[in-house]
Structure formats: C-alpha cells, structure tokens
Write a protein that holds these residues in place. Structure first.
Motif, PDB file in Angstrom:
ATOM      1  N   GLY A 146       0.721  -1.094   0.181  1.00  0.00           N
ATOM      2  CA  GLY A 146      -0.051  -0.222   0.012  1.00  0.00           C
ATOM      3  C   GLY A 146       0.900   1.279   0.017  1.00  0.00           C
ATOM      4  N   SER A 147       0.258   2.414   0.701  1.00  0.00           N
ATOM      5  CA  SER A 147       1.039   3.673   0.630  1.00  0.00           C
ATOM      6  C   SER A 147       0.596   4.386   1.847  1.00  0.00           C
ATOM      7  CB  SER A 147       0.833   4.317  -0.487  1.00  0.00           C
ATOM      8  OG  SER A 147      -0.445   4.865  -0.758  1.00  0.00           O
ATOM      9  N   VAL A 148       1.589   5.376   2.410  1.00  0.00           N
ATOM     10  CA  VAL A 148       1.257   6.368   3.219  1.00  0.00           C
ATOM     11  C   VAL A 148       1.366   7.614   2.404  1.00  0.00           C
ATOM     12  CG1 VAL A 148       1.806   7.665   5.423  1.00  0.00           C
ATOM     13  CG2 VAL A 148       2.283   4.906   5.071  1.00  0.00           C
ATOM     14  N   VAL A 149       0.556   8.529   2.774  1.00  0.00           N
ATOM     15  CA  VAL A 149       0.064   9.630   1.667  1.00  0.00           C
ATOM     16  C   VAL A 149      -0.035  11.016   2.561  1.00  0.00           C
ATOM     17  CG1 VAL A 149      -0.952  10.811  -0.151  1.00  0.00           C
ATOM     18  CG2 VAL A 149      -0.982   8.374  -0.274  1.00  0.00           C
ATOM     19  N   SER A 150       0.668  11.940   2.420  1.00  0.00           N
ATOM     20  CA  SER A 150       0.292  13.183   3.205  1.00  0.00           C
ATOM     21  C   SER A 150      -0.635  14.129   2.010  1.00  0.00           C
ATOM     22  CB  SER A 150       1.430  14.029   3.414  1.00  0.00           C
ATOM     23  OG  SER A 150       2.511  14.542   2.444  1.00  0.00           O
ATOM     24  N   LEU A 151      -1.569  14.771   2.617  1.00  0.00           N
ATOM     25  CA  LEU A 151      -2.512  15.507   1.611  1.00  0.00           C
ATOM     26  C   LEU A 151      -2.447  17.164   1.957  1.00  0.00           C
ATOM     27  CD1 LEU A 151      -5.596  13.101   1.820  1.00  0.00           C
ATOM     28  CD2 LEU A 151      -4.007  13.088  -0.016  1.00  0.00           C
ATOM     29  N   GLY A 152      -2.967  17.895   1.019  1.00  0.00           N
ATOM     30  CA  GLY A 152      -2.943  19.150   1.342  1.00  0.00           C
ATOM     31  C   GLY A 152      -3.141  20.007  -0.013  1.00  0.00           C
ATOM     32  N   VAL A 153      -2.920  21.255   0.274  1.00  0.00           N
ATOM     33  CA  VAL A 153      -3.006  21.998  -1.075  1.00  0.00           C
ATOM     34  C   VAL A 153      -1.584  21.501  -1.776  1.00  0.00           C
ATOM     35  CG1 VAL A 153      -4.382  24.109   0.037  1.00  0.00           C
ATOM     36  CG2 VAL A 153      -1.499  23.856   0.072  1.00  0.00           C
ATOM     37  N   PRO A 154      -1.635  21.689  -3.085  1.00  0.00           N
ATOM     38  CA  PRO A 154      -0.399  21.222  -3.901  1.00  0.00           C
ATOM     39  C   PRO A 154       0.708  22.381  -3.574  1.00  0.00           C
ATOM     40  CG  PRO A 154      -2.258  21.516  -5.409  1.00  0.00           C
ATOM     41  CD  PRO A 154      -2.666  22.119  -4.017  1.00  0.00           C
ATOM     42  N   ALA A 155       1.577  21.596  -2.901  1.00  0.00           N
ATOM     43  CA  ALA A 155       2.874  22.406  -2.717  1.00  0.00           C
ATOM     44  C   ALA A 155       3.960  21.567  -2.188  1.00  0.00           C
ATOM     45  CB  ALA A 155       2.500  23.291  -1.237  1.00  0.00           C
ATOM     46  N   GLN A 156       5.021  21.961  -2.418  1.00  0.00           N
ATOM     47  CA  GLN A 156       6.392  21.268  -1.991  1.00  0.00           C
ATOM     48  C   GLN A 156       6.130  20.659  -0.233  1.00  0.00           C
ATOM     49  OE1 GLN A 156       9.084  21.001  -4.357  1.00  0.00           O
ATOM     50  NE2 GLN A 156      10.053  19.531  -3.023  1.00  0.00           N
ATOM     51  N   PRO A 157       6.234  19.708   0.166  1.00  0.00           N
ATOM     52  CA  PRO A 157       6.188  19.080   1.141  1.00  0.00           C
ATOM     53  C   PRO A 157       7.501  19.446   2.182  1.00  0.00           C
ATOM     54  CG  PRO A 157       6.707  17.122  -0.309  1.00  0.00           C
ATOM     55  CD  PRO A 157       6.333  18.417  -0.893  1.00  0.00           C
ATOM     56  N   SER A 158       7.424  19.795   3.420  1.00  0.00           N
ATOM     57  CA  SER A 158       8.477  20.014   4.088  1.00  0.00           C
ATOM     58  C   SER A 158       9.501  18.803   4.378  1.00  0.00           C
ATOM     59  CB  SER A 158       7.994  20.619   5.699  1.00  0.00           C
ATOM     60  OG  SER A 158       7.425  19.501   6.187  1.00  0.00           O
ATOM     61  N   GLU A 159      10.701  18.817   4.718  1.00  0.00           N
ATOM     62  CA  GLU A 159      11.530  17.753   5.186  1.00  0.00           C
ATOM     63  C   GLU A 159      10.790  16.889   6.375  1.00  0.00           C
ATOM     64  OE1 GLU A 159      14.260  16.499   3.670  1.00  0.00           O
ATOM     65  OE2 GLU A 159      13.812  17.745   2.017  1.00  0.00           O
ATOM     66  N   THR A 160      10.419  17.491   7.189  1.00  0.00           N
ATOM     67  CA  THR A 160       9.757  16.856   8.370  1.00  0.00           C
ATOM     68  C   THR A 160       8.531  16.032   7.872  1.00  0.00           C
ATOM     69  OG1 THR A 160      10.314  18.759  10.034  1.00  0.00           O
ATOM     70  CG2 THR A 160       8.325  17.154  10.503  1.00  0.00           C
ATOM     71  N   GLU A 161       7.731  16.483   6.974  1.00  0.00           N
ATOM     72  CA  GLU A 161       6.610  15.977   6.274  1.00  0.00           C
ATOM     73  C   GLU A 161       7.100  14.624   5.783  1.00  0.00           C
ATOM     74  OE1 GLU A 161       2.798  17.083   3.537  1.00  0.00           O
ATOM     75  OE2 GLU A 161       3.959  18.363   4.307  1.00  0.00           O
ATOM     76  N   ILE A 162       8.159  14.773   4.852  1.00  0.00           N
ATOM     77  CA  ILE A 162       8.690  13.637   4.327  1.00  0.00           C
ATOM     78  C   ILE A 162       9.230  12.563   5.016  1.00  0.00           C
ATOM     79  CG2 ILE A 162      10.517  12.825   2.395  1.00  0.00           C
ATOM     80  CD1 ILE A 162      10.164  15.833   1.172  1.00  0.00           C
ATOM     81  N   LYS A 163       9.910  12.968   5.954  1.00  0.00           N
ATOM     82  CA  LYS A 163      10.467  12.201   6.986  1.00  0.00           C
ATOM     83  C   LYS A 163       9.579  11.287   7.920  1.00  0.00           C
ATOM     84  CE  LYS A 163      14.937  14.296   7.778  1.00  0.00           C
ATOM     85  NZ  LYS A 163      15.825  14.945   8.675  1.00  0.00           N
ATOM     86  N   LEU A 164       8.382  11.934   8.337  1.00  0.00           N
ATOM     87  CA  LEU A 164       7.152  11.242   8.894  1.00  0.00           C
ATOM     88  C   LEU A 164       6.467  10.270   7.935  1.00  0.00           C
ATOM     89  CD1 LEU A 164       5.646  14.282  10.682  1.00  0.00           C
ATOM     90  CD2 LEU A 164       6.724  12.300  11.794  1.00  0.00           C
ATOM     91  N   VAL A 165       6.245  10.693   6.413  1.00  0.00           N
ATOM     92  CA  VAL A 165       5.679   9.666   5.872  1.00  0.00           C
ATOM     93  C   VAL A 165       6.454   8.590   5.491  1.00  0.00           C
ATOM     94  CG1 VAL A 165       4.798   9.501   3.251  1.00  0.00           C
ATOM     95  CG2 VAL A 165       4.101  11.247   4.703  1.00  0.00           C
ATOM     96  N   ARG A 166       7.862   8.762   5.361  1.00  0.00           N
ATOM     97  CA  ARG A 166       8.723   7.697   5.161  1.00  0.00           C
ATOM     98  C   ARG A 166       8.824   6.590   6.311  1.00  0.00           C
ATOM     99  NH1 ARG A 166      14.386   9.486   2.228  1.00  0.00           N
ATOM    100  NH2 ARG A 166      13.502   9.194   0.119  1.00  0.00           N
ATOM    101  N   THR A 167       9.116   7.285   7.420  1.00  0.00           N
ATOM    102  CA  THR A 167       8.840   6.588   8.701  1.00  0.00           C
ATOM    103  C   THR A 167       7.641   5.869   8.831  1.00  0.00           C
ATOM    104  OG1 THR A 167      10.329   8.114   9.749  1.00  0.00           O
ATOM    105  CG2 THR A 167       9.161   6.710  11.328  1.00  0.00           C
ATOM    106  N   ALA A 168       6.463   6.236   8.587  1.00  0.00           N
ATOM    107  CA  ALA A 168       5.152   5.610   8.790  1.00  0.00           C
ATOM    108  C   ALA A 168       5.223   4.336   7.863  1.00  0.00           C
ATOM    109  CB  ALA A 168       4.170   6.532   8.534  1.00  0.00           C
ATOM    110  N   SER A 169       5.718   4.651   6.695  1.00  0.00           N
ATOM    111  CA  SER A 169       5.729   3.559   5.552  1.00  0.00           C
ATOM    112  C   SER A 169       6.423   2.252   6.059  1.00  0.00           C
ATOM    113  CB  SER A 169       6.315   3.974   4.234  1.00  0.00           C
ATOM    114  OG  SER A 169       6.464   2.960   3.440  1.00  0.00           O
ATOM    115  N   THR A 170       7.891   2.634   6.654  1.00  0.00           N
ATOM    116  CA  THR A 170       8.734   1.581   7.276  1.00  0.00           C
ATOM    117  C   THR A 170       7.992   0.878   8.380  1.00  0.00           C
ATOM    118  OG1 THR A 170      10.462   2.899   6.349  1.00  0.00           O
ATOM    119  CG2 THR A 170      11.213   1.159   7.787  1.00  0.00           C
ATOM    120  N   PHE A 171       7.407   1.678   9.376  1.00  0.00           N
ATOM    121  CA  PHE A 171       6.911   1.124  10.415  1.00  0.00           C
ATOM    122  C   PHE A 171       5.822   0.358  10.193  1.00  0.00           C
ATOM    123  CE2 PHE A 171       4.227   1.132  14.204  1.00  0.00           C
ATOM    124  CZ  PHE A 171       5.098   0.925  15.308  1.00  0.00           C
TER     125      PHE A 171
END
Length: 178
Positions: A146-171
């Motif tokens: 499957g996948s873990v997805v962060s949602l919002g207005v179309p904009a570049q995600p922050s480094e924190t947002e990217i790390k949280l999504v990656r960590t959630a996927s791995t976990f």
C-alpha cells in the motif's frame, strides 16, 4: 451477486482462468493474493486479499497520531483503496478506490513528492479537494502492500513531512513482517 454469463472449466491441475475483463475491472494483477470462500449454497467466492487490511485499526491510530503530532493530513492505503485517513472527513476518502495516477506512483516503488509547476495528483478520482504532497509505498518482503500519503494544497512538502511519511511506511511494513 452479479452474474457475468462467462463460464470457465477447471483444468486437470484444478486451475480456473479468471477472464481478463473481470481482472481489469476488479484490478486483479498477476501475483495478487486471493482469498477463497465457500457458502452453504455451494458457491465459491474469490476475494482480493489485502495484507494491510489486517492492520486497519492500527493504521487508523497511526494516521491519527501523525495528524496530531506532525499536523499533516494523512491517508493510508492498500493497493486498491484508502483504509485509514486523518485530518479530512473520513466519508470522503475511506474505502474509495485509488486514482490511476496514485496507483502508478505506488508501482514506481519510490518516494513521490509534489514539485511546483507539475500537475497535482489526487488519492481518489472522486475527491480533488486535497492533493498528494508526499507519498511513500509500503513495501513488505519485496511486495507492494500500500502507501502512506500526506495530503493538502499542492505545495512542496517539508523535510519533516517527508520524514514522517517515510517513517510511517517503514513502520507499517515492519508490523506486517512480524
């Protein structure tokens, strides 16, 4: 149950071919696991098996935690539909079929991040109120789950947002492996 009018015979090894039209409609791919059920009337029912489906309550809690701790709107999906969401109305996303664009990004098996100037991608075709900012496939034992997805207005995600999504996927992948 809906009759298709298609009849198939079982071969000498006990195999049945599922017609291409049904596989396409139901999004059944080569190698997809299917659960087999029987009922009292003698019907045999094939159902797509979702390993992450066993973690729905856990995935829901994890999505809530990401929303509260990281203040990011999150959706967690299996390969076909949204199984958990937080930060948006659940009725707009839960159990909805994934958009073709998201399915293709998941199949790439790599992190996707929105870039300025490119077209927005949405989780489902029915809801274009929240674009995908960042997405990481959940890979367990080499299989896409499957996948873990962060949602919002179309904009570049922050480094924190990217790390949280990656960590959630791995976990979540590790939870499936144990």
């Amino acid at each position: 149950m809906k009759a298709t009018g298609i009849v198939r015979r079982i071969d000498d090894l006990g195999r049945v071919v599922i017609p291409k039209e049904i596989r396409r409609t139901m999004r059944i791919r080569e190698g997809d696991p299917l659960e087999i059920y029987t009922d009292r009337e003698g019907e045999v029912i094939f159902k797509k098996y979702s390993p992450i489906g066993e973690l729905v309550s856990f995935a829901t809690q994890y999505a809530e935690t990401l929303y509260k701790a990281g203040e990011i709107t999150v959706a967690i999906t299996d390969r076909d539909s949204v199984i958990a969401v937080s930060g948006v109305p659940k009725k707009d996303f839960l159990d909805r079929r994934l958009s073709d664009a998201l399915e293709k990004k998941i199949e790439d098996r790599t992190l996707y991040t929105y870039r300025e100037g490119e077209g927005a991608i949405y989780v489902t075709d029915q809801n274009e109120s929240h674009a995908i900012r960042c997405m990481m496939p959940i890979l367990s034992e080499g299989d896409i789950i499957g996948s873990v997805v962060s949602l919002g207005v179309p904009a570049q995600p922050s480094e924190t947002e990217i790390k949280l999504v990656r960590t959630a996927s791995t976990f979540l992948a590790k939870q499936l492996e144990s």
